[in-house]
Enzyme design. Sequence first.
Site, PDB file in Angstrom:
ATOM      1  N   TYR A   1      72.529  21.596 -64.043  1.00  0.00           N
ATOM      2  CA  TYR A   1      72.829  21.326 -65.733  1.00  0.00           C
ATOM      3  C   TYR A   1      74.616  21.460 -65.960  1.00  0.00           C
ATOM      4  O   TYR A   1      74.419  20.898 -66.460  1.00  0.00           O
ATOM      5  CB  TYR A   1      72.097  22.864 -66.109  1.00  0.00           C
ATOM      6  CG  TYR A   1      71.843  23.139 -67.239  1.00  0.00           C
ATOM      7  CD1 TYR A   1      71.423  22.272 -68.686  1.00  0.00           C
ATOM      8  CD2 TYR A   1      72.933  24.038 -67.802  1.00  0.00           C
ATOM      9  CE1 TYR A   1      71.624  22.113 -69.858  1.00  0.00           C
ATOM     10  CE2 TYR A   1      73.267  24.092 -69.259  1.00  0.00           C
ATOM     11  CZ  TYR A   1      72.430  23.369 -70.226  1.00  0.00           C
ATOM     12  OH  TYR A   1      72.702  22.958 -71.056  1.00  0.00           O
TER      13      TYR A   1
ATOM     14  N   LYS B   1      77.197  19.352 -67.420  1.00  0.00           N
ATOM     15  CA  LYS B   1      77.767  19.606 -68.822  1.00  0.00           C
ATOM     16  C   LYS B   1      79.318  19.344 -68.039  1.00  0.00           C
ATOM     17  O   LYS B   1      80.377  19.180 -68.848  1.00  0.00           O
ATOM     18  CB  LYS B   1      77.239  20.443 -69.155  1.00  0.00           C
ATOM     19  CG  LYS B   1      75.600  21.077 -69.453  1.00  0.00           C
ATOM     20  CD  LYS B   1      75.997  19.899 -70.712  1.00  0.00           C
ATOM     21  CE  LYS B   1      74.812  20.267 -71.282  1.00  0.00           C
ATOM     22  NZ  LYS B   1      73.882  19.740 -73.260  1.00  0.00           N
TER      23      LYS B   1
HETATM   24  P1  NAP Z   1      65.344  22.221 -76.910  1.00  0.00           P
HETATM   25  O1  NAP Z   1      64.423  23.307 -77.423  1.00  0.00           O
HETATM   26  O2  NAP Z   1      64.551  22.148 -75.337  1.00  0.00           O
HETATM   27  O3  NAP Z   1      65.388  20.970 -77.316  1.00  0.00           O
HETATM   28  C1  NAP Z   1      65.803  19.627 -76.392  1.00  0.00           C
HETATM   29  C2  NAP Z   1      65.621  18.637 -77.664  1.00  0.00           C
HETATM   30  O4  NAP Z   1      66.231  17.938 -76.821  1.00  0.00           O
HETATM   31  C3  NAP Z   1      64.382  18.275 -77.850  1.00  0.00           C
HETATM   32  O5  NAP Z   1      64.119  18.049 -79.120  1.00  0.00           O
HETATM   33  C4  NAP Z   1      63.838  17.403 -76.724  1.00  0.00           C
HETATM   34  O6  NAP Z   1      63.105  16.550 -77.341  1.00  0.00           O
HETATM   35  C5  NAP Z   1      65.295  16.445 -76.395  1.00  0.00           C
HETATM   36  N1  NAP Z   1      65.382  15.645 -75.626  1.00  0.00           N
HETATM   37  C6  NAP Z   1      64.878  15.781 -73.921  1.00  0.00           C
HETATM   38  N2  NAP Z   1      64.624  15.081 -73.391  1.00  0.00           N
HETATM   39  C7  NAP Z   1      65.133  13.535 -74.474  1.00  0.00           C
HETATM   40  C8  NAP Z   1      65.495  12.457 -74.971  1.00  0.00           C
HETATM   41  N3  NAP Z   1      65.383  11.998 -73.182  1.00  0.00           N
HETATM   42  N4  NAP Z   1      65.983  11.499 -75.586  1.00  0.00           N
HETATM   43  C9  NAP Z   1      65.270  12.353 -76.589  1.00  0.00           C
HETATM   44  N5  NAP Z   1      65.642  13.338 -77.085  1.00  0.00           N
HETATM   45  C10 NAP Z   1      65.635  14.009 -75.521  1.00  0.00           C
HETATM   46  O7  NAP Z   1      66.683  22.686 -76.169  1.00  0.00           O
HETATM   47  P2  NAP Z   1      67.987  23.541 -76.804  1.00  0.00           P
HETATM   48  O8  NAP Z   1      68.349  24.571 -76.342  1.00  0.00           O
HETATM   49  O9  NAP Z   1      67.689  23.265 -78.631  1.00  0.00           O
HETATM   50  O10 NAP Z   1      69.291  22.791 -76.578  1.00  0.00           O
HETATM   51  C11 NAP Z   1      69.769  21.097 -76.999  1.00  0.00           C
HETATM   52  C12 NAP Z   1      71.218  20.872 -77.048  1.00  0.00           C
HETATM   53  O11 NAP Z   1      71.973  22.309 -76.731  1.00  0.00           O
HETATM   54  C13 NAP Z   1      70.993  20.657 -74.819  1.00  0.00           C
HETATM   55  O12 NAP Z   1      72.129  19.063 -74.819  1.00  0.00           O
HETATM   56  C14 NAP Z   1      70.841  22.462 -73.885  1.00  0.00           C
HETATM   57  O13 NAP Z   1      71.786  21.385 -72.300  1.00  0.00           O
HETATM   58  C15 NAP Z   1      72.934  22.584 -75.480  1.00  0.00           C
HETATM   59  N6  NAP Z   1      72.629  24.209 -75.326  1.00  0.00           N
HETATM   60  C16 NAP Z   1      71.310  24.415 -75.063  1.00  0.00           C
HETATM   61  C17 NAP Z   1      72.154  26.050 -74.725  1.00  0.00           C
HETATM   62  C18 NAP Z   1      70.745  27.004 -75.770  1.00  0.00           C
HETATM   63  O14 NAP Z   1      71.147  28.239 -74.521  1.00  0.00           O
HETATM   64  N7  NAP Z   1      69.594  26.915 -76.242  1.00  0.00           N
HETATM   65  C19 NAP Z   1      72.949  26.811 -74.277  1.00  0.00           C
HETATM   66  C20 NAP Z   1      74.494  26.029 -74.234  1.00  0.00           C
HETATM   67  C21 NAP Z   1      74.000  24.705 -74.601  1.00  0.00           C
HETATM   68  P3  NAP Z   1      61.820  16.836 -76.849  1.00  0.00           P
HETATM   69  O15 NAP Z   1      60.954  17.475 -78.153  1.00  0.00           O
HETATM   70  O16 NAP Z   1      60.757  15.247 -77.266  1.00  0.00           O
HETATM   71  O17 NAP Z   1      61.554  17.253 -75.699  1.00  0.00           O
END
Ligand code: NAP
Length: 256
Positions: free
Chosen positions: A161, A165
């Site tokens: 991961y 990033k």
């Molecule tokens: P999440 O709740 O797991 O949601 C992930 C989203 O990405 C879902 O809508 C998922 O769609 C979509 N996705 C995964 N693979 C995909 C693909 N191949 N094509 C299109 N969509 C896809 O994650 P989140 O926590 O909201 O995180 C969103 C972003 O923020 C990510 O890039 C993550 O690395 C970043 N981020 C998150 C955090 C955190 O703590 N939450 C911190 C830093 C960065 P499906 O519903 O179809 O699976």
Amino acid sequence: MSEHLPSFRLDDQVVVVTGASRGIGRGVAEGLAATGAIVAVTARSLADAEVVVAAITDAGGRARGYALDVTSIESINMAVDQIVADHGRLDVLVANAGLGANLPALEVTEEHWDSMMDANLKGAFFTAQACARHMVGAGAGRVVAISSQASLVGITDHVAYSSSKGGLNQMVRVLALEWGPLGVTVNAVAPTFIYTPGTAERLDDPDYRAKVVERIPVGDVGEIKDVTGAVVYLASEAGAMVNGSILTVDGGWTAQ
Ligand code: NAP
């Protein structure tokens, strides 16, 4: 009103959000709609996108749903071309779709490594490229990638991961140099832990959450709206001069 206060609104701007079915992507899509944007809500499943579109339109916003899987260049190109055909323009991309999971480095498989790279890095690049082709033609556009604090500091059990990033940050810097002169700015938001469906299982474990919070100087994990605020800033007139930046939204985690 002061001429020195820029607009934070995105009235009539066409904004594409990837991975908008849930979590940060969904929240950002809903938040951007509230700033006046027309939101192209994209998700792997069109049905999932339509649920978010309904929530936005019920709240008085404008949105349309599209199927877009960032691991398929064909899917990316088809969706982006359709968005431009439907709206006649494309102003902002929020490259949010991504995967995360904890795994000790000694247990990382090729499949785990490739899945992180495909979604978080390769997917973000080819989505940005597809959108930028239209933005460059118009001489204006904004790309905002959702990176992570794990791109800037080491976090145990996050080798694939963090690598994806970290690569995303370098992608942002290079694209900022290439596309800035063409009118398109490229930046990233690097959040700390945000409570979403993707992190709920880990953060619902009191011991895990306590260890995380201990590292965050402001004393708590983030909320989705903390990320939305940074995205709105970078996508609006307020962020016009920001290009090639990695904006941390981490409560100070990476200041240590
Ligand atoms: P999440 O709740 O797991 O949601 C992930 C989203 O990405 C879902 O809508 C998922 O769609 C979509 N996705 C995964 N693979 C995909 C693909 N191949 N094509 C299109 N969509 C896809 O994650 P989140 O926590 O909201 O995180 C969103 C972003 O923020 C990510 O890039 C993550 O690395 C970043 N981020 C998150 C955090 C955190 O703590 N939450 C911190 C830093 C960065 P499906 O519903 O179809 O699976």
